[in-house]
Write an enzyme that holds these catalytic residues in place. Structure first.
Site, PDB file in Angstrom:
ATOM      1  N   GLU A 150     108.213  56.637  49.098  1.00 25.56           N
ATOM      2  CA  GLU A 150     108.991  57.573  49.244  1.00 25.56           C
ATOM      3  C   GLU A 150     109.817  58.558  48.264  1.00 25.56           C
ATOM      4  OE1 GLU A 150     109.469  59.019  52.371  1.00 25.56           O
ATOM      5  OE2 GLU A 150     108.315  57.726  53.414  1.00 25.56           O
ATOM      6  N   SER A 236      93.777  53.680  33.606  1.00 28.00           N
ATOM      7  CA  SER A 236      93.408  54.137  34.977  1.00 28.00           C
ATOM      8  C   SER A 236      91.977  53.561  35.037  1.00 28.00           C
ATOM      9  CB  SER A 236      93.818  55.118  34.942  1.00 28.00           C
ATOM     10  OG  SER A 236      94.896  55.680  35.821  1.00 28.00           O
ATOM     11  N   HIS A 365      95.183  55.226  49.594  1.00 27.86           N
ATOM     12  CA  HIS A 365      94.737  54.872  48.374  1.00 27.86           C
ATOM     13  C   HIS A 365      95.218  54.938  47.177  1.00 27.86           C
ATOM     14  CE1 HIS A 365      92.073  54.075  44.722  1.00 27.86           C
ATOM     15  NE2 HIS A 365      92.591  54.698  43.894  1.00 27.86           N
ATOM     16  N   SER A 366      96.597  55.609  46.942  1.00 25.11           N
ATOM     17  CA  SER A 366      97.179  56.261  46.095  1.00 25.11           C
ATOM     18  C   SER A 366      97.933  56.970  47.355  1.00 25.11           C
ATOM     19  CB  SER A 366      96.873  56.750  45.030  1.00 25.11           C
ATOM     20  OG  SER A 366      96.394  58.033  45.003  1.00 25.11           O
TER      21      SER A 366
END
Length: 473
Positions: A150, A236, A365-366
């Site tokens: 959020e 990453s 996923h993100s």
């Protein structure tokens, strides 16, 4: 040297006619036979026998060789061939290995969907203290994911990635490890760090990239790391941590440490070359590494049916000579037992182990992804409600009388309060100074880097309105 040779009707006829070996193979079975070997002392590179070449071999030495060959041909199929990689049996039947078994590898589980132990289950008992802590951490991880997600939607942080649906893999695997075990995560394992003592304030500082961030604000949010907790900083690029884990495990082995390397990967990451290099390296070097694959069905928008044709990930371990198991990743007790057993094998036997944890990525996923574009909302809802790993484990803890509704309300309320306070505190911290962008790479800064740093400083001073408040040159 090795000589390739097969029995045939023409060969037998040639041997009989040219070498007067009338006693050879009176049987009428002329089916093809496999290759066999002789030593270099027995046969030279020019002594391959065929109907055409046999006219050139008329010495007693050739007769001796032929007798030896025939003796080898008549031996039964239990004979082994000696290859550089070891001895292997042979067969006269040409048969290809099937692409996959007709029956899939079963999935190890302890708790059914109602949170009850399946009768006659083989698992490592979990004490009340450990079980309660595991559940508390799983619930806290849920609250942390919700609030940080959020916060990103409110524009307070730039990026976030949840572990919704995979809490059992996070917490149960962490509970099964030793603090001395070195963890090389992918990016969906913050629960391992939470279990090891990474505070909510430390999570918030990293996501906000402030002065208290151990990475000095250089990484994207959720790229956590802690030297203190033996948790490598997240990177990453996909699967790079796997060959690194093989090296870490081998280092622990050389130092005779009572520890192993533990690394995580998603199902999509197994399509990377580093997955295969990591497993093969660890197998050949007999490095104590536990490879944990979270097979959650989706690599962003790519379904597992487009990733591989094999029976998932577990069968890949056997191909590299690695002991492997498939486990229900939504069953905390099963994950705990499997990881603890794998860890014990890795350390005591000095070997790698592969675990395929079957689960489902309930969240996107993100924050950069909208998974409803490529999968049905009903599918997501089913896994969120009916196959929820946190709810399943809670039922088991409650059935044992170790947890109550009052405990639940208190835990989630406190976790939410602490997280909101951590976020507020992280926002008040100053950002890292611009100089940190150019430090920690070279011992002595090269001239070209100095020029880049000077140019960036001049740009910030010239156009300060383009940079966030509190940005320091």
């Amino acid at each position: 040297m090795a000589i390739w040779f097969a029995r045939s009707k023409n060969l037998v006829s040639s041997l009989r006619h040219n070498l007067n070996l009338s006693a050879i193979l009176n049987k009428c079975d002329y089916s093809p036979r496999p290759i066999f070997f002789t030593t270099t002392s027995q046969l030279s590179t020019t002594s391959f026998l065929s109907p055409v070449a046999s006219l050139r071999h008329e010495s007693t030495a050739v007769e001796t060789q032929a007798d030896h060959l025939v003796q080898q041909i008549d031996e039964d199929d239990g004979q082994e061939l000696d290859f550089p990689g070891g001895k292997v049996g042979y067969t006269s039947e040409m048969k290809f290995i099937p692409e996959s078994s007709s029956r899939r590898i079963p999935c190890y589980r302890i708790l059914n969907e109602d949170g009850r132990i399946i009768p006659d289950s083989d698992f490592i008992p979990v004490s009340e203290k450990l079980a309660v802590r595991m559940y508390e951490q799983m619930a806290t991880l849920q609250v942390m994911d919700h609030i940080f997600y959020e916060a990103q939607r409110q524009g307070r942080i730039s990026f976030y990635l949840t572990s919704v649906g995979e809490e059992a893999i996070n917490i149960a695997s962490a509970a099964a490890l030793s603090p001395d075990d070195v963890v090389l995560p992918q990016y969906r394992e913050p629960g391992v760090l939470l279990w090891r003592g990474f505070t909510l304030e430390e999570f918030a500082n990293q996501c906000f990239g402030n002065k208290a961030d151990y990475g000095k604000g250089r990484q994207m949010p959720i790229h956590y790391g802690s030297n203190r907790l033996n948790y490598f900083t997240i990177s990453s690029p996909i699967a790079t941590q796997l060959p690194q884990a093989a090296g870490v495990g081998y280092s622990l082995k050389m130092d005779k440490k009572n520890a192993c390397a533990v690394t995580f990967i998603g199902d999509g990451g197994t399509s990377e070359g580093d997955f295969h290099a990591g497993l093969n390296f660890a197998a050949v070097m007999e490095a104590p590494v536990v490879f944990i694959c979270r097979n959650n069905g989706w690599a962003i928008s790519t379904h597992i049916s487009e990733q591989f044709r094999s029976d998932g990930i577990v069968v890949k371990g056997q191909a590299y000579g690695i002991r492997s198991i498939r486990v229900d990743g939504n069953d905390a007790l099963a994950v705990y037992s499997a990881v603890r057993s794998a860890r014990e094998m890795a350390v005591t036997e000095q070997r790698p182990v592969l675990i395929e944890a079957m689960t489902y990525r309930v969240g996107h996923h993100s924050t950069s992804d909208d998974s409803t574009k490529y999968r049905a909302a009903d599918e997501i809802q089913y896994w969120k409600m009916s196959r929820n790993p946190v709810n399943r484990f809670r039922k088991w803890v409650e059935d044992n009388g170790w947890w109550s509704e009052e405990d639940e309300s208190k835990l989630r309320s406190n976790a939410r309060k602490q997280l909101l306070q951590a976020i507020q505190a992280a926002e008040k911290w100053e950002k890292q100074p611009l100089t940190e962008l150019f430090n920690d790479v070279y011992d002595v800064k090269p001239k070209n880097l100095e020029e880049q740093e000077l140019g960036l400083k001049e740009l910030v001073e010239k156009q300060p309105q383009d940079y966030p408040p509190g940005f320091h040159v």
